[in-house]
Write a protein that holds these residues in place. Structure first.
Motif, PDB file in Angstrom:
ATOM      1  N   ILE A   1     -12.386   4.395  22.297  1.00  0.00           N
ATOM      2  CA  ILE A   1     -11.792   4.838  21.043  1.00  0.00           C
ATOM      3  C   ILE A   1     -10.598   3.946  20.764  1.00  0.00           C
ATOM      4  O   ILE A   1      -9.760   3.723  21.638  1.00  0.00           O
ATOM      5  CB  ILE A   1     -11.340   6.308  21.105  1.00  0.00           C
TER       6      ILE A   1
ATOM      7  N   ARG B   1     -20.777  -2.100  11.055  1.00  0.00           N
ATOM      8  CA  ARG B   1     -19.824  -0.995  11.130  1.00  0.00           C
ATOM      9  C   ARG B   1     -20.329   0.175  10.295  1.00  0.00           C
ATOM     10  O   ARG B   1     -20.685  -0.002   9.136  1.00  0.00           O
ATOM     11  CB  ARG B   1     -18.459  -1.457  10.634  1.00  0.00           C
TER      12      ARG B   1
ATOM     13  N   SER C   1     -20.613  -0.199  15.455  1.00  0.00           N
ATOM     14  CA  SER C   1     -19.436   0.586  15.818  1.00  0.00           C
ATOM     15  C   SER C   1     -19.289   1.695  14.774  1.00  0.00           C
ATOM     16  O   SER C   1     -19.795   1.595  13.664  1.00  0.00           O
ATOM     17  CB  SER C   1     -18.186  -0.304  15.856  1.00  0.00           C
ATOM     18  N   VAL C   2     -18.607   2.770  15.149  1.00  0.00           N
ATOM     19  CA  VAL C   2     -18.461   3.939  14.288  1.00  0.00           C
ATOM     20  C   VAL C   2     -17.001   4.038  13.840  1.00  0.00           C
ATOM     21  O   VAL C   2     -16.088   3.974  14.665  1.00  0.00           O
ATOM     22  CB  VAL C   2     -18.883   5.226  15.039  1.00  0.00           C
ATOM     23  N   HIS C   3     -16.801   4.196  12.525  1.00  0.00           N
ATOM     24  CA  HIS C   3     -15.458   4.200  11.941  1.00  0.00           C
ATOM     25  C   HIS C   3     -15.224   5.532  11.235  1.00  0.00           C
ATOM     26  O   HIS C   3     -15.998   5.915  10.349  1.00  0.00           O
ATOM     27  CB  HIS C   3     -15.303   3.018  10.986  1.00  0.00           C
ATOM     28  N   ILE C   4     -14.144   6.224  11.643  1.00  0.00           N
ATOM     29  CA  ILE C   4     -13.881   7.575  11.163  1.00  0.00           C
ATOM     30  C   ILE C   4     -12.451   7.681  10.648  1.00  0.00           C
ATOM     31  O   ILE C   4     -11.500   7.339  11.356  1.00  0.00           O
ATOM     32  CB  ILE C   4     -14.098   8.604  12.294  1.00  0.00           C
TER      33      ILE C   4
ATOM     34  N   ILE D   1     -16.581  13.685  19.052  1.00  0.00           N
ATOM     35  CA  ILE D   1     -16.584  12.212  19.071  1.00  0.00           C
ATOM     36  C   ILE D   1     -16.849  11.714  20.484  1.00  0.00           C
ATOM     37  O   ILE D   1     -17.642  10.803  20.696  1.00  0.00           O
ATOM     38  CB  ILE D   1     -15.252  11.663  18.517  1.00  0.00           C
TER      39      ILE D   1
ATOM     40  N   PHE E   1     -20.440   9.921  20.765  1.00  0.00           N
ATOM     41  CA  PHE E   1     -20.245   8.483  20.638  1.00  0.00           C
ATOM     42  C   PHE E   1     -19.731   7.823  21.915  1.00  0.00           C
ATOM     43  O   PHE E   1     -20.375   6.934  22.462  1.00  0.00           O
ATOM     44  CB  PHE E   1     -19.319   8.175  19.456  1.00  0.00           C
TER      45      PHE E   1
ATOM     46  N   VAL F   1     -15.641   3.559  18.898  1.00  0.00           N
ATOM     47  CA  VAL F   1     -15.217   4.386  17.768  1.00  0.00           C
ATOM     48  C   VAL F   1     -13.837   3.932  17.335  1.00  0.00           C
ATOM     49  O   VAL F   1     -12.928   3.796  18.159  1.00  0.00           O
ATOM     50  CB  VAL F   1     -15.164   5.885  18.154  1.00  0.00           C
ATOM     51  N   CYS F   2     -13.685   3.693  16.035  1.00  0.00           N
ATOM     52  CA  CYS F   2     -12.379   3.356  15.475  1.00  0.00           C
ATOM     53  C   CYS F   2     -11.924   4.522  14.613  1.00  0.00           C
ATOM     54  O   CYS F   2     -12.637   4.943  13.701  1.00  0.00           O
ATOM     55  CB  CYS F   2     -12.462   2.094  14.628  1.00  0.00           C
TER      56      CYS F   2
END
Length: 161
Positions: free
Chosen positions: A12, A28, A120-123, A138, A142, A149-150
């Motif tokens: 993270i 992304r 990559s996962v961006h939240i 998360i 993930f 995860v960003c």
């Protein structure tokens, strides 16, 4: 001997900035939660609409043309750049309340897609605030599956006077 012994744990990364400018290289996924009423009226959706008008149009089109697959837990993607996809998760009911079961189904599906696509996962923190038990979800869907995860702090990206 544990089968998960050789699984790489994800990471993270907390970023002071906007999810509209996702960092990192490669594909992304920017996560967006939508409701079953087809309305795009959350703070995050307003923010996304300022940069990527296409997302709002596709969410409304998804609602208008709903089929049997249009139910809580469904996921739809909108490519806004060649390497940025907004992942619309149908996890809110018609009153825009987050459905815990719908959210878990969506996150599970997004995790599978991200692993397959090596994304990559961006939240945004705007979405994280709406998610019940967000940090644990998360980690479960993930990080434990080896994904990056960003997390974006939208408040820090707003210029203060």
């Amino acid at each position: 001997m544990s089968v998960t012994k050789f699984n790489t744990k994800g990471k993270i990364k907390v970023i002071s900035g906007s999810v509209l400018n996702p960092e990192m290289a490669g594909l992304r996924f920017v996560l967006n939660a939508v409701n079953t009423a087809g309305k795009t009226d959350s703070k995050l959706e307003d923010l996304i609409d300022k940069k990527w008008k296409k997302v709002k149009a596709e969410v409304r089109g998804w609602f208008v043309n709903k089929t049997g697959a249009y139910k809580l837990g469904a996921v739809n993607t909108t490519a806004v750049q060649s390497d940025v996809w907004v992942v619309n998760m149908l996890c809110k009911d018609d009153k825009a309340a987050m459905s815990a079961d719908g959210l878990k189904t969506c996150l599970s599906e997004v995790a599978k897609m991200a692993k397959t696509e090596q994304a990559s996962v961006h939240i945004s923190n705007l979405l994280l605030q709406e998610m019940p038990d967000g940090q644990n979800l998360i980690n479960k869907y993930f990080v434990d599956n080896g994904l990056l995860v960003c997390l974006y702090d939208e408040d820090s990206s707003v210029k203060r006077t």
